[in-house]
Scaffold this motif. Structure first.
Motif, PDB file in Angstrom:
ATOM      1  N   SER A 180      -8.694-107.350  30.669  1.00 53.60           N
ATOM      2  CA  SER A 180      -9.937-107.391  29.993  1.00 53.60           C
ATOM      3  C   SER A 180     -10.875-108.477  30.490  1.00 53.60           C
ATOM      4  N   ASN A 181     -11.918-108.521  30.464  1.00 55.89           N
ATOM      5  CA  ASN A 181     -13.233-109.367  30.959  1.00 55.89           C
ATOM      6  C   ASN A 181     -13.056-109.308  32.355  1.00 55.89           C
ATOM      7  N   THR A 182     -12.851-108.226  32.879  1.00 53.82           N
ATOM      8  CA  THR A 182     -12.872-107.926  34.178  1.00 53.82           C
ATOM      9  C   THR A 182     -13.814-106.468  34.703  1.00 53.82           C
ATOM     10  N   ILE A 183     -14.638-106.737  35.615  1.00 49.97           N
ATOM     11  CA  ILE A 183     -15.601-105.784  36.081  1.00 49.97           C
ATOM     12  C   ILE A 183     -15.114-105.117  37.497  1.00 49.97           C
ATOM     13  N   LEU A 184     -15.795-104.060  37.883  1.00 49.57           N
ATOM     14  CA  LEU A 184     -15.430-103.506  39.106  1.00 49.57           C
ATOM     15  C   LEU A 184     -16.819-103.687  39.837  1.00 49.57           C
ATOM     16  N   VAL A 185     -16.904-103.981  41.178  1.00 49.17           N
ATOM     17  CA  VAL A 185     -18.147-103.818  41.811  1.00 49.17           C
ATOM     18  C   VAL A 185     -17.808-103.211  43.272  1.00 49.17           C
ATOM     19  N   THR A 186     -18.719-102.118  43.696  1.00 44.98           N
ATOM     20  CA  THR A 186     -18.718-101.666  45.204  1.00 44.98           C
ATOM     21  C   THR A 186     -19.581-102.528  46.064  1.00 44.98           C
ATOM     22  N   GLU A 187     -19.238-102.853  46.965  1.00 43.09           N
ATOM     23  CA  GLU A 187     -19.768-103.272  48.199  1.00 43.09           C
ATOM     24  C   GLU A 187     -20.193-102.443  49.099  1.00 43.09           C
ATOM     25  N   SER A 188     -21.470-102.178  49.713  1.00 44.78           N
ATOM     26  CA  SER A 188     -22.002-101.165  50.377  1.00 44.78           C
ATOM     27  C   SER A 188     -21.552-101.729  51.853  1.00 44.78           C
ATOM     28  N   ARG A 189     -22.089-100.826  52.840  1.00 38.07           N
ATOM     29  CA  ARG A 189     -21.913-101.338  54.232  1.00 38.07           C
ATOM     30  C   ARG A 189     -22.638-102.756  54.691  1.00 38.07           C
ATOM     31  N   GLY A 190     -23.551-103.030  54.040  1.00 34.68           N
ATOM     32  CA  GLY A 190     -23.846-104.574  53.714  1.00 34.68           C
ATOM     33  C   GLY A 190     -24.886-104.900  54.941  1.00 34.68           C
ATOM     34  N   LEU A 191     -25.656-106.134  54.582  1.00 35.10           N
ATOM     35  CA  LEU A 191     -26.362-106.772  55.451  1.00 35.10           C
ATOM     36  C   LEU A 191     -25.588-107.719  56.344  1.00 35.10           C
ATOM     37  N   SER A 192     -24.166-108.004  56.332  1.00 38.24           N
ATOM     38  CA  SER A 192     -23.622-108.938  56.635  1.00 38.24           C
ATOM     39  C   SER A 192     -22.386-108.184  57.593  1.00 38.24           C
ATOM     40  N   ALA A 193     -22.306-108.695  58.924  1.00 37.07           N
ATOM     41  CA  ALA A 193     -21.400-107.875  59.809  1.00 37.07           C
ATOM     42  C   ALA A 193     -19.976-107.911  59.266  1.00 37.07           C
ATOM     43  N   ASN A 194     -19.220-107.062  59.401  1.00 41.71           N
ATOM     44  CA  ASN A 194     -17.833-107.301  59.053  1.00 41.71           C
ATOM     45  C   ASN A 194     -17.461-107.381  57.546  1.00 41.71           C
ATOM     46  N   LYS A 195     -18.444-107.096  56.716  1.00 35.27           N
ATOM     47  CA  LYS A 195     -18.294-107.408  55.568  1.00 35.27           C
ATOM     48  C   LYS A 195     -18.803-106.054  54.564  1.00 35.27           C
ATOM     49  N   GLY A 196     -18.395-106.187  53.107  1.00 37.51           N
ATOM     50  CA  GLY A 196     -18.639-105.006  52.517  1.00 37.51           C
ATOM     51  C   GLY A 196     -17.639-103.708  52.469  1.00 37.51           C
ATOM     52  N   ASN A 197     -18.165-102.606  52.251  1.00 37.99           N
ATOM     53  CA  ASN A 197     -17.226-101.552  52.387  1.00 37.99           C
ATOM     54  C   ASN A 197     -15.923-101.472  51.528  1.00 37.99           C
ATOM     55  N   GLN A 198     -16.130-102.149  50.351  1.00 36.90           N
ATOM     56  CA  GLN A 198     -14.915-102.164  49.412  1.00 36.90           C
ATOM     57  C   GLN A 198     -15.206-102.007  47.934  1.00 36.90           C
ATOM     58  N   LEU A 199     -14.165-102.127  47.245  1.00 38.39           N
ATOM     59  CA  LEU A 199     -14.260-102.027  45.824  1.00 38.39           C
ATOM     60  C   LEU A 199     -13.541-103.259  45.403  1.00 38.39           C
ATOM     61  N   LEU A 200     -14.244-104.009  44.497  1.00 35.51           N
ATOM     62  CA  LEU A 200     -14.012-105.302  44.248  1.00 35.51           C
ATOM     63  C   LEU A 200     -13.613-105.664  42.719  1.00 35.51           C
ATOM     64  N   SER A 201     -12.672-106.256  41.853  1.00 32.92           N
ATOM     65  CA  SER A 201     -12.511-106.820  40.722  1.00 32.92           C
ATOM     66  C   SER A 201     -13.128-108.209  40.617  1.00 32.92           C
ATOM     67  N   ILE A 202     -13.779-108.584  39.617  1.00 25.92           N
ATOM     68  CA  ILE A 202     -14.210-109.801  39.445  1.00 25.92           C
ATOM     69  C   ILE A 202     -14.199-110.256  38.153  1.00 25.92           C
TER      70      ILE A 202
END
Length: 299
Positions: A266-288
């Motif tokens: 509970s009190n957790t959300i999911l966020v998608t990160e796209s290809r991204g404006l930063s190299a070698n980052k993004g492209n994932q599903l996160l929980s926060i």
């Protein structure tokens, strides 16, 4: 922040009424599932290009549930109209049966610059489709009314640009229906379009603005949780009161599922990160954790 599963150019995310979680990305529509009963998660391809020699879609976008079907955008960019700078072949609205798993084509998408977010408008058995037209700012929201009597969704009526510049909406990205209003992200704005008793859209009201590009969003507490794609953060916009802007630190967040799932506490959300404006980052599903973001708890 916990990385749950890699997904190339993760785009939209939805939880269905039966608790299943789906994500779209560059290559496919995926369902997020436990990996053979252990703790790790995997993204299972439901429909996609992953092993296709001739991919039907260039990317997969918006997700919406209506009448036990999960609708999604199979997008491509072909046949550019040099006058409107929109694509004659912009993709296909598809639907996946949550009962038997069949995937059907609902309608071709034509006259879109960038078909992106979608939502269900259950009052009219319709799907709303956003067109993010950054180039000429002539985007908006179209409405596809469907008939389900055959057991499959069949297009009954289509209204292109049901909402558009005439309502002060220019490049809609995310779209959500709440009560008798339509909400959209429109470049740096979150806008509210109220409907008349006859269901006609009225002029948009600005609920939040910032010098950025807002992406998709989800209903959260008494308002919305919105992804800020450029500044790498989330914005909580209550329907009454001041917005709460979280610290940056995300890489091109594209969509948010603002409620707990069977995979999260509970009190957790999911966020998608796209290809991204930063190299070698993004492209994932996160929980926060919402606590770490400084936004309110709500159940």
């Amino acid at each position: 922040t916990i990385s749950l599963v890699p997904i190339s150019a993760a785009e939209n995310i939805r939880q269905t009424t039966d608790g299943r979680v789906f994500v779209t990305g560059a290559d496919a529509l995926f369902e997020i599932m436990n990996n053979n009963g252990n703790e790790t998660l995997q993204a299972v391809v439901i429909s996609g290009n992953v092993e296709s020699e001739n991919p039907e879609c260039q990317y997969y976008a918006g997700l919406a549930e209506l009448n036990q079907w999960l609708f999604f955008v199979c997008a491509k960019q072909s046949g550019l109209n040099l006058k409107t700078l929109k694509f004659e072949e912009a993709g296909i609205l598809k639907a996946y049966s949550l009962i038997d798993g069949q995937v059907v084509d609902v309608m071709p998408l034509s006259g879109y610059q960038f078909p992106n977010g979608i939502d269900a408008y259950p009052q009219e058995n319709a799907i709303l489709i956003a067109d993010e037209d950054f180039i000429l700012a002539n985007g908006g929201v179209s409405k596809a009314t469907l008939d389900f009597s055959s057991g499959q969704p069949v297009l009954l009526h289509y209204e292109h640009q049901w909402i558009g510049p005439q309502h002060e909406v220019f490049a809609a990205n995310g779209v959500r229906v709440l009560n008798e209003s339509i909400f959209v992200t429109d470049i740096g704005y979150l806008k509210q379009i109220d409907l008349t008793p006859e269901g006609t859209p009225t002029k948009a009201i600005n609920r939040f603005k910032n010098l950025t590009v807002l992406d998709d969003f989800d209903v959260f507490c008494d308002g919305f949780l919105v992804t800020d794609f450029v500044k790498g953060r989330l914005v909580y916009v209550p329907l009454e009161g001041e917005a709460v802007i979280t610290a940056s630190g995300l890489t091109s967040p594209s969509a948010v599922l603002a409620r707990s799932t069977k995979f999260t506490e509970s009190n957790t959300i999911l966020v998608t990160e796209s290809r991204g404006l930063s190299a070698n980052k993004g492209n994932q599903l996160l929980s926060i954790s919402t606590h770490s973001l400084g936004i309110p708890d709500c159940e």
